[in-house]
Design an enzyme around this catalytic site. Structure first.
Site: not given
Length: 286
Positions: A43, A152
């Site tokens: 990533r 979140d």
């Protein structure tokens, strides 16, 4: 034009990994151990390519010193795992309806709404599941207003939750009549009804940032399932203290089946109900 991942310097040394891990931990409370090297490196290389920084060193400079924090948010979105489905660990919803809510309403002395906080919201399956469960299984829904706030750290997943569009896999455990009643069939999958989407408020929250959490107060129930397993002992303790402050006296917190408060905090009282073990902020002594 940003370079392809193949043109990026792919070398991320052990020292680089340690620097990044410590930085990301300070910013999010999430800690990656050495077993996650492949996941993290892949990533990082992807974001190095997307930003055109060319190497870990250039990218890490961007992460540390970018004023608006947009790249840290983009990387956080990429690093967090958001896999869930409707009615996951349903026994806790049964406990909510059969045990927690009756106890909560029995001691309420005013008509303020029952407030439920879901953290993390992921793509919305959990807060929407709670809304459906209350509508279908709790008789008190006709007498009490309920507020569901779902939060979140991942802005991308919050946008997905607000859209409320789900695959067959996400809805596979819903009773067919619930699917028919609360969803519309779309070419891309199943979209939850407008009424349900409007019944849940989605917000971005980083549990490690006091500025993000200080206004989250007076909740009757918190669902924090399968988040604390990504934290170390220090971050876990901070998170449980944050939830304690967010709960009303007598309020409850539900954790994932593999999680426990025993290593994190002694602030809570363990409550064993027929369907589940939950944790309670003790009632304050008059």
């Amino acid at each position: 034009m940003n370079p392809d991942p193949e043109t990026v310097d792919p070398i991320i040394t052990e020292s680089d990994f340690q620097k990044f891990r410590e930085f990301f931990y300070r910013k999010t409370g999430i800690q990656f151990d050495s077993s996650k090297r492949y996941f993290v490196d892949k990533r990082l290389v992807e974001r190095i390519a997307a930003t055109g920084t060319g190497s870990f060193r250039g990218y890490f400079m961007l992460l540390r010193f970018q004023v608006n924090g947009d790249e840290l948010q983009a990387l956080t979105n990429l690093m967090t795992v958001n896999e869930t489905y409707f009615f996951r660990e349903e026994y806790q919803f049964q406990c909510l309806v059969g045990s927690l809510l009756p106890e909560i309403v029995a001691r309420k002395t005013d008509r303020r709404p029952i407030r439920i906080w879901v953290m993390p919201s992921s793509s919305g399956e959990e807060p929407y599941s709670i809304a459906i469960y209350l509508l279908e299984r709790w008789v008190g829904i006709h007498h009490w207003d309920v507020e569901i706030i779902a939060s979140d750290i991942d802005t991308r997943i919050l946008a997905q939750a607000r859209q409320g569009l789900y695959s067959q896999r996400s809805v596979q455990y819903l009773p067919p009549d619930y699917l028919k009643r609360y969803f519309k069939r779309r070419a891309e999958g199943y979209q939850i009804s407008d009424d349900l989407r409007q019944s849940v408020e989605f917000t971005r929250v980083n549990l490690s940032e006091r500025a993000d959490t200080r206004n989250y107060r007076d909740f009757d129930v918190i669902f924090c399932r399968n988040l604390l397993i990504y934290f170390d002992d220090v971050s876990r303790k901070t998170a449980t203290e944050t939830f304690y402050d967010a709960l009303l006296p007598g309020g409850f917190i539900c954790l994932g089946h593999s999680e426990s408060m025993s290593r994190s905090s002694s602030l809570y009282k363990v409550r064993k109900f027929t369907n589940a073990i939950v944790y309670q902020r003790p009632l304050e002594t008059p």
